[in-house]
Write a protein that holds these residues in place. Sequence first.
Motif, short mmCIF file in Angstrom:
data_model
loop_
_atom_site.label_atom_id
_atom_site.label_comp_id
_atom_site.label_asym_id
_atom_site.label_seq_id
_atom_site.Cartn_x
_atom_site.Cartn_y
_atom_site.Cartn_z
N PHE A 74 0.85 -1.19 0.00
CA PHE A 74 0.00 0.00 0.00
C PHE A 74 0.89 1.24 0.00
CE2 PHE A 74 -3.07 3.12 1.50
CZ PHE A 74 -4.19 2.77 0.76
N PRO A 75 0.67 2.17 -0.94
CA PRO A 75 1.64 3.26 -1.13
C PRO A 75 1.36 4.53 -0.34
CG PRO A 75 0.07 3.27 -2.93
CD PRO A 75 -0.31 2.11 -2.04
N LYS A 76 0.29 4.55 0.43
CA LYS A 76 -0.11 5.79 1.10
C LYS A 76 -0.32 5.56 2.59
CE LYS A 76 -0.56 8.30 -2.76
NZ LYS A 76 -0.13 9.68 -3.02
N SER A 77 -0.57 6.64 3.31
CA SER A 77 -0.75 6.58 4.76
C SER A 77 -2.21 6.47 5.18
CB SER A 77 -0.14 7.84 5.40
OG SER A 77 1.25 7.91 5.13
N LEU A 78 -3.13 6.64 4.25
CA LEU A 78 -4.56 6.71 4.52
C LEU A 78 -5.31 5.98 3.42
CD1 LEU A 78 -6.99 8.17 6.04
CD2 LEU A 78 -6.71 10.01 4.34
N CYS A 79 -6.38 5.29 3.78
CA CYS A 79 -7.30 4.73 2.78
C CYS A 79 -8.45 5.72 2.59
CB CYS A 79 -7.87 3.39 3.23
SG CYS A 79 -6.65 2.07 3.37
N THR A 80 -8.70 6.10 1.34
CA THR A 80 -9.81 7.01 1.02
C THR A 80 -10.69 6.32 -0.03
OG1 THR A 80 -8.38 8.11 -0.61
CG2 THR A 80 -8.59 9.14 1.58
N SER A 81 -11.90 5.97 0.37
CA SER A 81 -12.80 5.20 -0.50
C SER A 81 -14.00 6.06 -0.85
CB SER A 81 -13.21 3.91 0.20
OG SER A 81 -12.05 3.14 0.52
N VAL A 82 -14.11 6.43 -2.12
CA VAL A 82 -15.09 7.42 -2.58
C VAL A 82 -16.25 6.73 -3.29
CG1 VAL A 82 -15.43 9.50 -3.98
CG2 VAL A 82 -13.22 9.09 -2.85
N ASN A 83 -17.46 7.08 -2.90
CA ASN A 83 -18.69 6.66 -3.57
C ASN A 83 -18.84 5.15 -3.66
OD1 ASN A 83 -19.39 9.36 -3.82
ND2 ASN A 83 -18.55 9.57 -5.87
N GLU A 84 -18.56 4.55 -4.83
CA GLU A 84 -18.77 3.11 -5.02
C GLU A 84 -17.60 2.26 -4.54
OE1 GLU A 84 -16.43 4.20 -8.68
OE2 GLU A 84 -17.90 5.16 -7.36
N VAL A 85 -16.53 2.89 -4.05
CA VAL A 85 -15.39 2.12 -3.55
C VAL A 85 -15.69 1.66 -2.13
CG1 VAL A 85 -12.94 2.18 -2.95
CG2 VAL A 85 -13.75 3.31 -5.04
N ILE A 86 -15.62 0.36 -1.93
CA ILE A 86 -15.97 -0.23 -0.64
C ILE A 86 -14.90 0.05 0.39
CG2 ILE A 86 -16.44 -2.41 0.55
CD1 ILE A 86 -17.31 -3.49 -2.30
N CYS A 87 -13.64 -0.21 0.02
CA CYS A 87 -12.54 -0.05 0.96
C CYS A 87 -11.22 -0.06 0.20
CB CYS A 87 -12.53 -1.15 2.02
SG CYS A 87 -12.39 -2.82 1.37
N HIS A 88 -10.15 0.32 0.90
CA HIS A 88 -8.77 0.26 0.39
C HIS A 88 -8.51 1.19 -0.79
CE1 HIS A 88 -8.85 -4.13 2.08
NE2 HIS A 88 -8.74 -3.22 3.04
N GLY A 89 -9.30 2.24 -0.90
CA GLY A 89 -9.04 3.22 -1.95
C GLY A 89 -7.72 3.94 -1.70
N ILE A 90 -6.96 4.15 -2.76
CA ILE A 90 -5.65 4.80 -2.65
C ILE A 90 -5.80 6.29 -2.98
CG2 ILE A 90 -3.31 4.90 -3.57
CD1 ILE A 90 -3.55 1.93 -4.23
N PRO A 91 -5.38 7.17 -2.08
CA PRO A 91 -5.46 8.61 -2.36
C PRO A 91 -4.77 8.99 -3.66
CG PRO A 91 -4.95 8.24 -0.06
CD PRO A 91 -4.84 6.91 -0.73
N ASP A 92 -5.36 9.99 -4.36
CA ASP A 92 -4.78 10.46 -5.62
C ASP A 92 -5.10 11.93 -5.82
OD1 ASP A 92 -7.45 10.55 -6.49
OD2 ASP A 92 -7.32 8.62 -7.54
N ASP A 93 -4.89 12.43 -7.03
CA ASP A 93 -5.05 13.86 -7.28
C ASP A 93 -6.44 14.24 -7.78
OD1 ASP A 93 -4.94 12.78 -9.81
OD2 ASP A 93 -3.21 13.96 -10.48
N ARG A 94 -7.39 13.32 -7.68
CA ARG A 94 -8.76 13.63 -8.10
C ARG A 94 -9.44 14.50 -7.03
NH1 ARG A 94 -13.58 11.99 -6.27
NH2 ARG A 94 -15.36 11.66 -7.67
N PRO A 95 -9.93 15.68 -7.38
CA PRO A 95 -10.63 16.50 -6.39
C PRO A 95 -11.97 15.88 -6.01
CG PRO A 95 -9.91 17.82 -8.27
CD PRO A 95 -9.79 16.38 -8.67
N LEU A 96 -12.30 15.93 -4.74
CA LEU A 96 -13.63 15.53 -4.31
C LEU A 96 -14.66 16.49 -4.88
CD1 LEU A 96 -12.83 14.75 -0.57
CD2 LEU A 96 -13.32 13.07 -2.38
N ARG A 97 -15.82 15.94 -5.25
CA ARG A 97 -16.88 16.75 -5.84
C ARG A 97 -18.04 16.92 -4.86
NH1 ARG A 97 -15.60 13.37 -10.54
NH2 ARG A 97 -17.29 11.99 -9.90
N ASP A 98 -18.75 18.02 -5.02
CA ASP A 98 -19.95 18.25 -4.22
C ASP A 98 -20.91 17.08 -4.42
OD1 ASP A 98 -21.50 20.18 -2.57
OD2 ASP A 98 -22.90 20.01 -4.25
#
Length: 299
Positions: A74-98
């Motif tokens: 795992f390449p990051k310090s935090l798991c960020t799982s957005v919308n349809e991602v259940i778990c283990h999402g890897i942070p990236d440069d995609r801005p969060l949307r309203d």
Amino acid sequence: MQLAQGTTVDAMRRAGSAARRVLAQIAAEIAPGVTTDWLDEVCHHACIAEGGYPSPLGYPGPHSSGLDDGSDAFPKSLCTSVNEVICHGIPDDRPLRDGDIVNCDVTIYLGGVHGDHSETFLVGEADEASRRLVEVTREAMYHGIASVRPGAEVRDIGRAIQARAEAEGYGVIREFIGHGVGQVFHSLPNIPHYYDAAARTALREGMTFTVEPMIAMVRRGGGSVPRVGKIWSDHWTAPTADGSRTAQFEHTVLVTDDGAELLTVEDDEPQPFRSGDVANKLDSSTWPRQLSTAGADIG
């Protein structure tokens, strides 16, 4: 299986409180336009400031490519799982949307033990369906924790979570479960978040483990059990098969002589699960507050 005693319990409390503080710093940054990379940076620096280290960073991949050179760690310090991602999402440069929802999963290694804690947050003005999904997932976690006491069985936790989720028309993800945690990040007992008749391990005073249900919207005609889709090529990110949204909440808990203690809270937060009063345990007004984002105070 880990049984925490004495100084280990004290260390787990300190690590759990630190995880709570780290997650609060992350939550305070969540808003439309913020990237998950930035949330990861906040997490990393907050863990170091606490005197610890982010447990996920460099963790060996559960969806290994078969390589032994660490390239699937795992390449990051935090798991960020957005919308349809259940778990283990890897942070990236995609801005969060309203209107997005994002789960932020923090684990800190501090004082020789791990503190593991997550919440799902609304980004800006999420729709009512997403808001309700997040609310029910939080409720389901606490219903599961309310069943924890010496002599109960692991399957009692999943029974309570599944009942709460399905009563509201949601489904429980079955492929990912809770786990023992302490000096080792992941250990026995396994904690299914659905009723598994075979999960008959008796709970004993001193056990420490996570309760972290992942609950998904269920599309009409799709059955009551949501499915995991194809794991992304990063070997980590796990989406729902049909793209439906999913939420997760997680606390690390300690089995006490009369119930359960939440370890991933601050000293001044309530501990409603340490008595036999079931009504009090299921009264949402006695639960710790959800952490506040930059744009909202959920309550």
